[in-house]
Each structure stands twice: as C-alpha cells, then as structure tokens.
Design an enzyme around this catalytic site. Structure first.
Site, PDB file in Angstrom:
ATOM      1  N   LYS A  68     -11.227 -27.653  23.080  1.00 10.63           N
ATOM      2  CA  LYS A  68     -11.094 -28.889  22.291  1.00 10.63           C
ATOM      3  C   LYS A  68      -9.878 -29.706  22.741  1.00 10.63           C
ATOM      4  O   LYS A  68      -9.986 -30.883  23.021  1.00 10.63           O
ATOM      5  CB  LYS A  68     -10.938 -28.565  20.788  1.00 10.63           C
ATOM      6  CG  LYS A  68     -12.113 -27.807  20.186  1.00 10.63           C
ATOM      7  CD  LYS A  68     -11.935 -27.577  18.697  1.00 10.63           C
ATOM      8  CE  LYS A  68     -10.774 -26.674  18.322  1.00 10.63           C
ATOM      9  NZ  LYS A  68     -10.915 -25.273  18.774  1.00 10.63           N
ATOM     10  N   ARG A 123     -12.024 -28.789   9.282  1.00  7.81           N
ATOM     11  CA  ARG A 123     -12.303 -27.366   9.464  1.00  7.81           C
ATOM     12  C   ARG A 123     -12.931 -26.726   8.241  1.00  7.81           C
ATOM     13  O   ARG A 123     -13.286 -25.554   8.288  1.00  7.81           O
ATOM     14  CB  ARG A 123     -10.987 -26.646   9.730  1.00  7.81           C
ATOM     15  CG  ARG A 123     -10.707 -26.371  11.196  1.00  7.81           C
ATOM     16  CD  ARG A 123      -9.344 -25.737  11.231  1.00  7.81           C
ATOM     17  NE  ARG A 123      -9.118 -24.845  12.308  1.00  7.81           N
ATOM     18  CZ  ARG A 123      -8.617 -25.183  13.485  1.00  7.81           C
ATOM     19  NH1 ARG A 123      -8.386 -26.434  13.761  1.00  7.81           N
ATOM     20  NH2 ARG A 123      -8.367 -24.256  14.375  1.00  7.81           N
ATOM     21  N   ARG A 182      -4.061 -18.142  28.179  1.00  3.24           N
ATOM     22  CA  ARG A 182      -3.057 -19.078  27.670  1.00  3.24           C
ATOM     23  C   ARG A 182      -1.852 -18.325  27.100  1.00  3.24           C
ATOM     24  O   ARG A 182      -0.714 -18.782  27.219  1.00  3.24           O
ATOM     25  CB  ARG A 182      -3.661 -19.988  26.589  1.00  3.24           C
ATOM     26  CG  ARG A 182      -2.716 -21.112  26.198  1.00  3.24           C
ATOM     27  CD  ARG A 182      -3.338 -22.063  25.222  1.00  3.24           C
ATOM     28  NE  ARG A 182      -3.695 -21.384  23.990  1.00  3.24           N
ATOM     29  CZ  ARG A 182      -4.457 -21.914  23.038  1.00  3.24           C
ATOM     30  NH1 ARG A 182      -4.957 -23.127  23.195  1.00  3.24           N
ATOM     31  NH2 ARG A 182      -4.722 -21.245  21.947  1.00  3.24           N
ATOM     32  N   ARG A 222       1.661 -18.908  23.099  1.00  2.00           N
ATOM     33  CA  ARG A 222       1.448 -19.408  21.729  1.00  2.00           C
ATOM     34  C   ARG A 222       1.370 -18.214  20.791  1.00  2.00           C
ATOM     35  O   ARG A 222       0.664 -17.254  21.083  1.00  2.00           O
ATOM     36  CB  ARG A 222       0.154 -20.241  21.677  1.00  2.00           C
ATOM     37  CG  ARG A 222       0.278 -21.465  20.786  1.00  2.00           C
ATOM     38  CD  ARG A 222      -0.948 -22.332  20.857  1.00  2.00           C
ATOM     39  NE  ARG A 222      -1.919 -21.976  19.834  1.00  2.00           N
ATOM     40  CZ  ARG A 222      -3.019 -22.673  19.586  1.00  2.00           C
ATOM     41  NH1 ARG A 222      -3.290 -23.746  20.298  1.00  2.00           N
ATOM     42  NH2 ARG A 222      -3.842 -22.296  18.640  1.00  2.00           N
ATOM     43  N   ARG A 247      -8.870 -15.676  13.870  1.00  4.30           N
ATOM     44  CA  ARG A 247      -9.205 -17.110  14.012  1.00  4.30           C
ATOM     45  C   ARG A 247     -10.699 -17.296  14.233  1.00  4.30           C
ATOM     46  O   ARG A 247     -11.301 -18.239  13.725  1.00  4.30           O
ATOM     47  CB  ARG A 247      -8.406 -17.731  15.168  1.00  4.30           C
ATOM     48  CG  ARG A 247      -6.939 -17.978  14.789  1.00  4.30           C
ATOM     49  CD  ARG A 247      -6.032 -18.042  16.006  1.00  4.30           C
ATOM     50  NE  ARG A 247      -6.364 -19.098  16.928  1.00  4.30           N
ATOM     51  CZ  ARG A 247      -5.988 -19.106  18.221  1.00  4.30           C
ATOM     52  NH1 ARG A 247      -5.282 -18.097  18.715  1.00  4.30           N
ATOM     53  NH2 ARG A 247      -6.320 -20.102  18.992  1.00  4.30           N
TER      54      ARG A 247
HETATM   55  P1  AP5 Z   1      -7.903 -25.368  24.660  1.00  4.06           P
HETATM   56  O1  AP5 Z   1      -8.315 -26.689  25.188  1.00  4.06           O
HETATM   57  O2  AP5 Z   1      -6.518 -25.203  24.198  1.00  4.06           O
HETATM   58  O3  AP5 Z   1      -8.948 -24.904  23.521  1.00  4.06           O
HETATM   59  P2  AP5 Z   1      -8.974 -25.237  21.991  1.00  4.06           P
HETATM   60  O4  AP5 Z   1     -10.401 -25.299  21.608  1.00  4.06           O
HETATM   61  O5  AP5 Z   1      -8.116 -26.413  21.702  1.00  4.06           O
HETATM   62  O6  AP5 Z   1      -8.356 -23.888  21.421  1.00  4.06           O
HETATM   63  P3  AP5 Z   1      -7.226 -23.664  20.338  1.00  4.06           P
HETATM   64  O7  AP5 Z   1      -6.772 -22.267  20.481  1.00  4.06           O
HETATM   65  O8  AP5 Z   1      -6.207 -24.737  20.359  1.00  4.06           O
HETATM   66  O9  AP5 Z   1      -8.113 -23.819  19.033  1.00  4.06           O
HETATM   67  P4  AP5 Z   1      -7.782 -23.430  17.613  1.00  4.06           P
HETATM   68  O10 AP5 Z   1      -8.858 -24.135  16.891  1.00  4.06           O
HETATM   69  O11 AP5 Z   1      -7.675 -21.975  17.390  1.00  4.06           O
HETATM   70  O12 AP5 Z   1      -6.284 -23.959  17.400  1.00  4.06           O
HETATM   71  P5  AP5 Z   1      -5.649 -25.194  16.647  1.00  4.06           P
HETATM   72  O13 AP5 Z   1      -4.448 -25.583  17.363  1.00  4.06           O
HETATM   73  O14 AP5 Z   1      -6.660 -26.222  16.340  1.00  4.06           O
HETATM   74  O15 AP5 Z   1      -8.235 -24.258  25.763  1.00  4.06           O
HETATM   75  C1  AP5 Z   1      -7.848 -22.908  25.601  1.00  4.06           C
HETATM   76  C2  AP5 Z   1      -7.390 -22.328  26.944  1.00  4.06           C
HETATM   77  O16 AP5 Z   1      -8.478 -22.356  27.860  1.00  4.06           O
HETATM   78  C3  AP5 Z   1      -6.264 -23.134  27.620  1.00  4.06           C
HETATM   79  O17 AP5 Z   1      -5.432 -22.266  28.312  1.00  4.06           O
HETATM   80  C4  AP5 Z   1      -7.031 -24.057  28.594  1.00  4.06           C
HETATM   81  O18 AP5 Z   1      -6.244 -24.407  29.693  1.00  4.06           O
HETATM   82  C5  AP5 Z   1      -8.208 -23.184  28.982  1.00  4.06           C
HETATM   83  N1  AP5 Z   1      -9.432 -23.948  29.260  1.00  4.06           N
HETATM   84  C6  AP5 Z   1      -9.871 -25.063  28.640  1.00  4.06           C
HETATM   85  N2  AP5 Z   1     -11.048 -25.484  29.154  1.00  4.06           N
HETATM   86  C7  AP5 Z   1     -11.361 -24.581  30.133  1.00  4.06           C
HETATM   87  C8  AP5 Z   1     -12.470 -24.452  31.037  1.00  4.06           C
HETATM   88  N3  AP5 Z   1     -13.492 -25.336  31.025  1.00  4.06           N
HETATM   89  N4  AP5 Z   1     -12.479 -23.404  31.897  1.00  4.06           N
HETATM   90  C9  AP5 Z   1     -11.457 -22.499  31.899  1.00  4.06           C
HETATM   91  N5  AP5 Z   1     -10.371 -22.563  31.084  1.00  4.06           N
HETATM   92  C10 AP5 Z   1     -10.329 -23.603  30.197  1.00  4.06           C
HETATM   93  O19 AP5 Z   1      -5.228 -24.504  15.270  1.00  4.06           O
HETATM   94  C11 AP5 Z   1      -4.215 -23.551  15.218  1.00  4.06           C
HETATM   95  C12 AP5 Z   1      -3.934 -23.155  13.772  1.00  4.06           C
HETATM   96  O20 AP5 Z   1      -3.433 -24.297  13.064  1.00  4.06           O
HETATM   97  C13 AP5 Z   1      -5.153 -22.702  12.977  1.00  4.06           C
HETATM   98  O21 AP5 Z   1      -5.402 -21.314  13.154  1.00  4.06           O
HETATM   99  C14 AP5 Z   1      -4.714 -23.035  11.553  1.00  4.06           C
HETATM  100  O22 AP5 Z   1      -3.805 -22.076  11.068  1.00  4.06           O
HETATM  101  C15 AP5 Z   1      -3.958 -24.343  11.737  1.00  4.06           C
HETATM  102  N6  AP5 Z   1      -4.831 -25.542  11.632  1.00  4.06           N
HETATM  103  C16 AP5 Z   1      -5.054 -26.462  12.603  1.00  4.06           C
HETATM  104  N7  AP5 Z   1      -5.890 -27.410  12.158  1.00  4.06           N
HETATM  105  C17 AP5 Z   1      -6.200 -27.080  10.876  1.00  4.06           C
HETATM  106  C18 AP5 Z   1      -7.055 -27.679   9.899  1.00  4.06           C
HETATM  107  N8  AP5 Z   1      -7.749 -28.792  10.146  1.00  4.06           N
HETATM  108  N9  AP5 Z   1      -7.151 -27.044   8.709  1.00  4.06           N
HETATM  109  C19 AP5 Z   1      -6.453 -25.927   8.421  1.00  4.06           C
HETATM  110  N10 AP5 Z   1      -5.639 -25.311   9.316  1.00  4.06           N
HETATM  111  C20 AP5 Z   1      -5.518 -25.897  10.543  1.00  4.06           C
HETATM  112 MG    MG Z   2      -6.333 -26.720  20.629  1.00  4.61          MG
END
Ligand code: AP5
Ligand code: MG
Length: 192
Positions: free
Chosen positions: A20, A94, A133, A139, A150
């Site tokens: 994402k 979410r 990552r 992280r 998660r």
């Molecule tokens: P990346 O692009 O970072 O993937 P992502 O989908 O953004 O994964 P996240 O881990 O950020 O998602 P998440 O939903 O758990 O975390 P968030 O920050 O939203 O890619 C991942 C890795 O793969 C990277 O190393 C990248 O380089 C690599 N990659 C990407 N594309 C690739 C490809 N095509 N091929 C190979 N490698 C690739 O949330 C974190 C926390 O915040 C949550 O757990 C929660 O506690 C809180 N939070 C955030 N938003 C909310 C909300 N709306 N409501 C409540 N709590 C929330």
């Molecule tokens: Mg992300």
C-alpha cells in the site's frame, strides 16, 4: 476548504505488506494527489513523543488498531488543511465505523469516492516482504509475532470493508504479486 474543483479520492486497501505505502507514494505523485497514510501519521506522532504518539505506540507495537475516534479526528484534521479534496488514503479506513465516517466527511466536501484498490498478495509473500523490511528498516511492529496479529486484525476488522465497497461498485481488485512497476501498471489500468 476552497470550492472543490476536480476532486479525486482513492483508497488503497490490502493486508500488511501488500504494498500500500509503496504504491501510494507512486500513485499520489503520478496523479497529483495528497497521500494520507494513517500509519505514517501515527509513526510521526510516536517519533515526536506527543501524547497521542505515546498512546498509539503501545497499541501499534501489539499489532492492534488505534481507536476509531483518534483516527477519524486525525483524518478530519488533515482534510481541513487541504485546499481541494484530491487525496489518496493508505491504510484508512480499517473498520466499518471509519468507513462510515469517511462517507459522511466526503459527503460534506461533495467529493465522492473515485475507486477503492484492493492489493491481493499471497500470505507467504506478505511475511517475506515484512521480514525483509524488518531487516532493512527495523519497524518495531515487523516481528513475526506482531505480523501474525496484524494479519489477524486485518481479517477480522478490515476485510469486511471489501464487501462494503464491492456493494457500492467501487472495488478494484489488483494482483499485488510481481515487481513494484508491474503492480503500479496494473493499478493504473483499472483506474478511470
Ligand atoms: P509496503 O508498501 O510498506 O506495504 P504496506 O501494505 O504499506 O504494509 P504496512 O506494513 O505498512 O501495512 P500495515 O497496514 O500493517 O501498516 P500501517 O502503517 O498502515 O511494503 C512492505 C515491504 O514490501 C516494504 O519493504 C516494500 O519495500 C516491499 N514491497 C512493496 N511492494 C513490493 C513488491 N511488489 N515486490 C517486493 N517487495 C515489495 O499501520 C501500522 C499500525 O498503525 C497498525 O497496525 C495500527 O496499529 C495503526 N493504524 C494505522 N492506520 C490505522 C487505522 N486506520 N485505524 C487504526 N489503526 C491504524
Ligand atoms: Mg504501509
């Protein structure tokens, strides 16, 4: 908020590690959208040690969701600062409650949702990406145990939104396997 010319609102959905954030950065640049990542905003609060950050850190490190009211308030604050509603959401909404709040906010701004992109990636690949990552960025929620939590939270609380948006004819399923460029090309193809 000024008169809304040419609004566009995209949502990027998908499990942890689906890409994402990676795709949001590219897509926002390509389409002239403001990237609004609730995860990034929360991590910024944690880094600054704000009260919200201190509260959120514990929840994030356990892989749970930060309370809806906190998230919705944060999103409202961000939207208020935008001159026009041209926004790409990464990791929001979410929960059903967040999705309903977004609906009413967008109604207020007269900016309908353009599309919801769902990135679909095999479970094994998700874990590999997140562990990769963890080695590169460290992280704090990228440990095997927290990744598992998660994923569970995604299935329980966020996946129901797939039906929510499908029922409204907004959902675009995109194969998130392959290179970053391949996925980006697929997303671009399904968008109006
Ligand atoms: P990346 O692009 O970072 O993937 P992502 O989908 O953004 O994964 P996240 O881990 O950020 O998602 P998440 O939903 O758990 O975390 P968030 O920050 O939203 O890619 C991942 C890795 O793969 C990277 O190393 C990248 O380089 C690599 N990659 C990407 N594309 C690739 C490809 N095509 N091929 C190979 N490698 C690739 O949330 C974190 C926390 O915040 C949550 O757990 C929660 O506690 C809180 N939070 C955030 N938003 C909310 C909300 N709306 N409501 C409540 N709590 C929330
Ligand atoms: Mg992300």
């Amino acid at each position: 908020m000024a008169a809304n010319t040419n609004p566009e609102v995209l949502l990027l959905m998908g499990p942890p590690g689906a890409g994402k954030g990676t795709q949001a950065t590219k897509l926002a640049r390509a389409r002239g959208l403001y990237k609004l990542s609730t995860g990034d905003l929360l991590r910024e609060h944690v880094k600054q040690g704000s009260e919200l950050g201190q509260r959120a850190k514990k929840i994030m490190d356990e892989g749970k969701l930060v309370p809806d009211d906190v998230i919705i308030g944060m999103v409202e604050g961000e939207l208020e600062q935008q001159p026009v509603v041209r926004v790409l959401f990464d990791g929001f909404p979410r929960t059903t409650r967040q999705a309903e709040s977004l609906d009413s906010l967008l109604h207020q701004y007269q900016a309908p949702l353009t599309a919801v992109i769902l990135l679909e990636v095999d479970a094994d690949e998700l874990v590999q990406r997140l562990l990769g990552r963890a080695r590169e960025e460290g992280r704090s929620d990228d440990t095997e145990e927290v990744i598992r939590e998660r994923m569970r939270v995604y299935q329980a609380d966020t996946k129901p939104l797939v039906d929510y948006y499908h029922a409204r004819g907004l959902l675009k399923r995109v194969n998130g396997m392959g290179t970053v460029e391949e996925v980006f090309a697929r997303i671009s193809e399904v968008l109006p």
